[in-house]
Structure formats: structure tokens, C-alpha cells
Write a protein that holds these residues in place. Structure first.
Motif, PDB file in Angstrom:
ATOM      1  N   TYR A   2       0.832  -1.199   0.000  1.00  0.00           N
ATOM      2  CA  TYR A   2       0.000   0.000   0.000  1.00  0.00           C
ATOM      3  C   TYR A   2       0.868   1.251   0.000  1.00  0.00           C
ATOM      4  CZ  TYR A   2      -3.111  -3.586   1.868  1.00  0.00           C
ATOM      5  OH  TYR A   2      -3.802  -4.754   2.064  1.00  0.00           O
ATOM      6  N   ASN A   3       0.369   2.286  -0.700  1.00  0.00           N
ATOM      7  CA  ASN A   3       0.973   3.595  -0.493  1.00  0.00           C
ATOM      8  C   ASN A   3       0.315   4.220   0.735  1.00  0.00           C
ATOM      9  OD1 ASN A   3      -1.512   4.744  -1.250  1.00  0.00           O
ATOM     10  ND2 ASN A   3      -0.868   5.048  -3.377  1.00  0.00           N
ATOM     11  N   ASN A  17      -3.586   4.615   0.599  1.00  0.00           N
ATOM     12  CA  ASN A  17      -4.240   3.308   0.669  1.00  0.00           C
ATOM     13  C   ASN A  17      -4.220   2.769   2.100  1.00  0.00           C
ATOM     14  OD1 ASN A  17      -2.871   2.394  -2.554  1.00  0.00           O
ATOM     15  ND2 ASN A  17      -4.893   3.235  -2.087  1.00  0.00           N
ATOM     16  N   TRP A  21       3.563   1.203   7.953  1.00  0.00           N
ATOM     17  CA  TRP A  21       3.351   2.645   7.836  1.00  0.00           C
ATOM     18  C   TRP A  21       3.109   3.263   9.214  1.00  0.00           C
ATOM     19  CZ3 TRP A  21       4.380   5.621   3.859  1.00  0.00           C
ATOM     20  CH2 TRP A  21       4.316   5.121   2.557  1.00  0.00           C
ATOM     21  N   GLU A  41       6.517  15.398   0.597  1.00  0.00           N
ATOM     22  CA  GLU A  41       5.741  14.155   0.658  1.00  0.00           C
ATOM     23  C   GLU A  41       6.437  13.079   1.499  1.00  0.00           C
ATOM     24  OE1 GLU A  41       8.522  13.796  -2.840  1.00  0.00           O
ATOM     25  OE2 GLU A  41       7.209  15.344  -1.988  1.00  0.00           O
ATOM     26  N   SER A  60       8.721   7.796   0.831  1.00  0.00           N
ATOM     27  CA  SER A  60       7.856   8.717   0.088  1.00  0.00           C
ATOM     28  C   SER A  60       6.396   8.342   0.315  1.00  0.00           C
ATOM     29  CB  SER A  60       8.176   8.657  -1.407  1.00  0.00           C
ATOM     30  OG  SER A  60       7.208   9.371  -2.154  1.00  0.00           O
ATOM     31  N   CYS A  61       5.588   9.333   0.660  1.00  0.00           N
ATOM     32  CA  CYS A  61       4.149   9.087   0.851  1.00  0.00           C
ATOM     33  C   CYS A  61       3.471   8.692  -0.458  1.00  0.00           C
ATOM     34  CB  CYS A  61       3.471  10.351   1.389  1.00  0.00           C
ATOM     35  SG  CYS A  61       4.172  11.002   2.912  1.00  0.00           S
ATOM     36  N   LEU A  62       4.015   9.130  -1.583  1.00  0.00           N
ATOM     37  CA  LEU A  62       3.369   8.919  -2.871  1.00  0.00           C
ATOM     38  C   LEU A  62       3.918   7.725  -3.630  1.00  0.00           C
ATOM     39  CD1 LEU A  62       3.236  12.648  -4.063  1.00  0.00           C
ATOM     40  CD2 LEU A  62       1.474  11.358  -2.841  1.00  0.00           C
ATOM     41  N   ASP A  63       5.230   7.559  -3.615  1.00  0.00           N
ATOM     42  CA  ASP A  63       5.866   6.581  -4.490  1.00  0.00           C
ATOM     43  C   ASP A  63       6.154   5.236  -3.829  1.00  0.00           C
ATOM     44  OD1 ASP A  63       5.856   8.542  -6.468  1.00  0.00           O
ATOM     45  OD2 ASP A  63       7.834   9.300  -5.837  1.00  0.00           O
ATOM     46  N   ASP A  64       6.463   5.242  -2.553  1.00  0.00           N
ATOM     47  CA  ASP A  64       6.856   3.993  -1.881  1.00  0.00           C
ATOM     48  C   ASP A  64       5.633   3.170  -1.489  1.00  0.00           C
ATOM     49  OD1 ASP A  64       9.565   4.414  -2.089  1.00  0.00           O
ATOM     50  OD2 ASP A  64       9.703   5.474  -0.172  1.00  0.00           O
ATOM     51  N   LEU A  65       5.795   1.855  -1.584  1.00  0.00           N
ATOM     52  CA  LEU A  65       4.767   0.905  -1.182  1.00  0.00           C
ATOM     53  C   LEU A  65       5.275   0.082  -0.010  1.00  0.00           C
ATOM     54  CD1 LEU A  65       3.610  -0.391  -4.695  1.00  0.00           C
ATOM     55  CD2 LEU A  65       2.556   1.411  -3.320  1.00  0.00           C
ATOM     56  N   GLU A  66       4.475   0.001   1.034  1.00  0.00           N
ATOM     57  CA  GLU A  66       4.853  -0.776   2.216  1.00  0.00           C
ATOM     58  C   GLU A  66       3.823  -1.885   2.430  1.00  0.00           C
ATOM     59  OE1 GLU A  66       7.675  -0.135   3.171  1.00  0.00           O
ATOM     60  OE2 GLU A  66       8.008   1.944   2.574  1.00  0.00           O
TER      61      GLU A  66
END
Length: 244
Positions: free
Chosen positions: A61-62, A65, A102, A140, A156-162
Motif C-alpha cells: 500500500y501507499n 491506501n 506505515w 511528501e 515517500s508518501c506517494l511513491d513507496d509501497l509498504e
């Protein structure tokens, strides 16, 4: 030669164990956490839901999400080393392997520093080497915590997925009052149960004594008085003293 066992020990111990079990069951049943069908884990005065199972559909999820998975609650905030340790120790109960969770933290342009979404001040941090915010932080910027080390990383709040989401909320006052009332009631019932069992065991013990009946302990014992033979001796001595 085997020594006779005390008849009251087993029933009394069983009653005590039952009381302890009821108290533990009440704590687990009442909770103090939201009753929304999800599994909430209490820690101090907060409740935590580790997103997993069928609810974890996307797997990664970003930031936005991740927030959407926490209705009526917030993303995880960590205010102390104890809370950070709690998250790390409980994570293996839910997830396998390393998970990046997150945090509900973001870079606030007004204060030019990191802030929690619930507007609580950032009192505790656990940055990994080289990840602590510097003077040049992208707008961000968000934060994730590694479940294996407990260290925090800028992402990054926008680009990274955790792949880890933990929702957090405060325990409700209504639930606390309900839990307190049920706990008090169970304590009273346990005390009454222990008193009743103790009384029954005592009566049974009295009944088993040789020459004793169920009401032996309640027999009337008059005050001490001199035996009749002693009284006769005293009368004869008075007559001799008063003789010629």
C-alpha cells in the motif's frame, strides 16, 4: 503410609481457579476496544489492529491506501520505546518475515518538522542510521518502521509501497466503565463463591470428626461453675467452723 488429604483443599483451589478464569475471560471478552468485528489488541490505554488475512487484499500500500484501511481510527503512532517494542514483538504473531509498517507521521510544512496525524507531538523517535530528517526534507515525506529491527525509515508518501498496516485508536470511556462494572460484579461473585465453598467444607469436616455431629460447634457451653462434690465439701467445712 499415605497421609489423609484435607477434604477442603481441592474444592477451594478449584473455586479460586474458576474465579481467575472468569476474570481472564471477562477481560478478553469485554476488551475496552472497538467491537467492529476486527481483532483489536489492547496495550496500555490504546488499541491496535494489525491488518491481515482477507482484509489484506492488496498486500502492499501507499500512504493513502494504508489510511483507508483504518476507518474511525488512525495509522500507527509510536510515542515511547515500550510502544515501539510492543509493535515489534506482536508483529510475528500476525505476519511472517520482515514487514515495513506505515506510521501515521508526515512532514508538516508549517512547523517544518515531522508531525503525527492525531496532532500529538513527536516525543519519541527511533531512526535508523542515515534516515533521520535533515534540513532538506521533501514535502511528501512519510515514515515506515521495520518489524524486524524496530528502526524508522523515511519513505515517500506517494511513491513507496509498504506491506504492513496497523490501525490505532484510544480505548473508549464507555467500554472502560462497562469493563469496570463487570469486573466488580465478578469479583463479588468470586468472593461469595469462596465463602460458600469454605463454609460447606468446614461443615463436612466437622461432621467427619469422631463423635461429632453437624451442629457440634454450635452446642451450648454454660459458664464455669464448681462441681456439686466441691460444693458439698464447702458446706461441711462451714458447719465444722461454726460448731461448739
Amino acid at each position: 503410609m499415605e497421609l489423609p488429604q484435607k477434604s477442603g483443599r481441592r474444592p477451594l483451589s478449584l473455586t479460586c481457579c474458576l474465579c481467575v478464569f472468569l476474570l481472564q475471560l471477562q477481560a478478553a471478552w469485554t476488551g475496552e476496544c472497538p467491537a467492529d468485528g476486527r481483532t483489536w489488541v489492547p496495550f496500555k490505554d490504546r488499541c491496535y489492529h494489525f491488518v491481515h488475512g482477507e482484509e489484506d487484499k492488496l498486500k502492499v500500500y501507499n500512504f493513502e491506501n494504508a489510511k483507508s484501511l483504518c476507518p474511525n481510527s488512525e495509522l500507527l503512532t509510536i510515542q515511547s520505546a515500550e510502544e515501539n517494542e510492543f509493535v515489534i514483538k506482536y508483529s510475528p504473531e500476525v505476519w511472517k518475515g520482515e514487514v515495513n509498517v506505515w506510521l501515521g507521521m508526515y512532514y508538516d510544512t508549517n512547523s517544518e518538522g515531522m508531525m503525527w496525524f492525531d496532532e500529538q507531538p513527536v516525543k519519541f523517535t527511533n531512526w535508523e542510521a542515515g534516515s533521520s530528517p535533515s534540513d532538506f526534507v521533501p514535502v511528501e515525506t512519510c515514515v515506515a518502521v521495520h518489524s524486524d529491527t524496530g528502526k524508522w525509515e523515511r519513505v515517500s508518501c506517494l511513491d513507496d509501497l509498504e506491506n504492513g498496516v496497523v490501525c490505532e485508536t484510544a480505548q473508549t470511556e464507555e467500554a472502560k466503565k462497562k469493563s469496570s462494572g463487570l469486573l466488580s460484579g465478578l469479583v463479588i461473585l468470586c468472593v461469595i463463591a469462596i465463602m460458600v465453598v469454605s463454609a460447606v467444607v468446614w461443615f463436612l469436616h466437622q461432621k467427619q470428626l469422631p463423635g461429632s455431629s453437624l451442629f457440634t460447634a454450635f452446642e451450648y457451653h454454660p459458664p464455669f461453675r464448681a462441681p456439686d462434690a466441691d460444693r458439698s465439701c464447702l458446706v461441711e467445712a462451714d458447719e465444722l467452723d461454726s460448731g461448739p
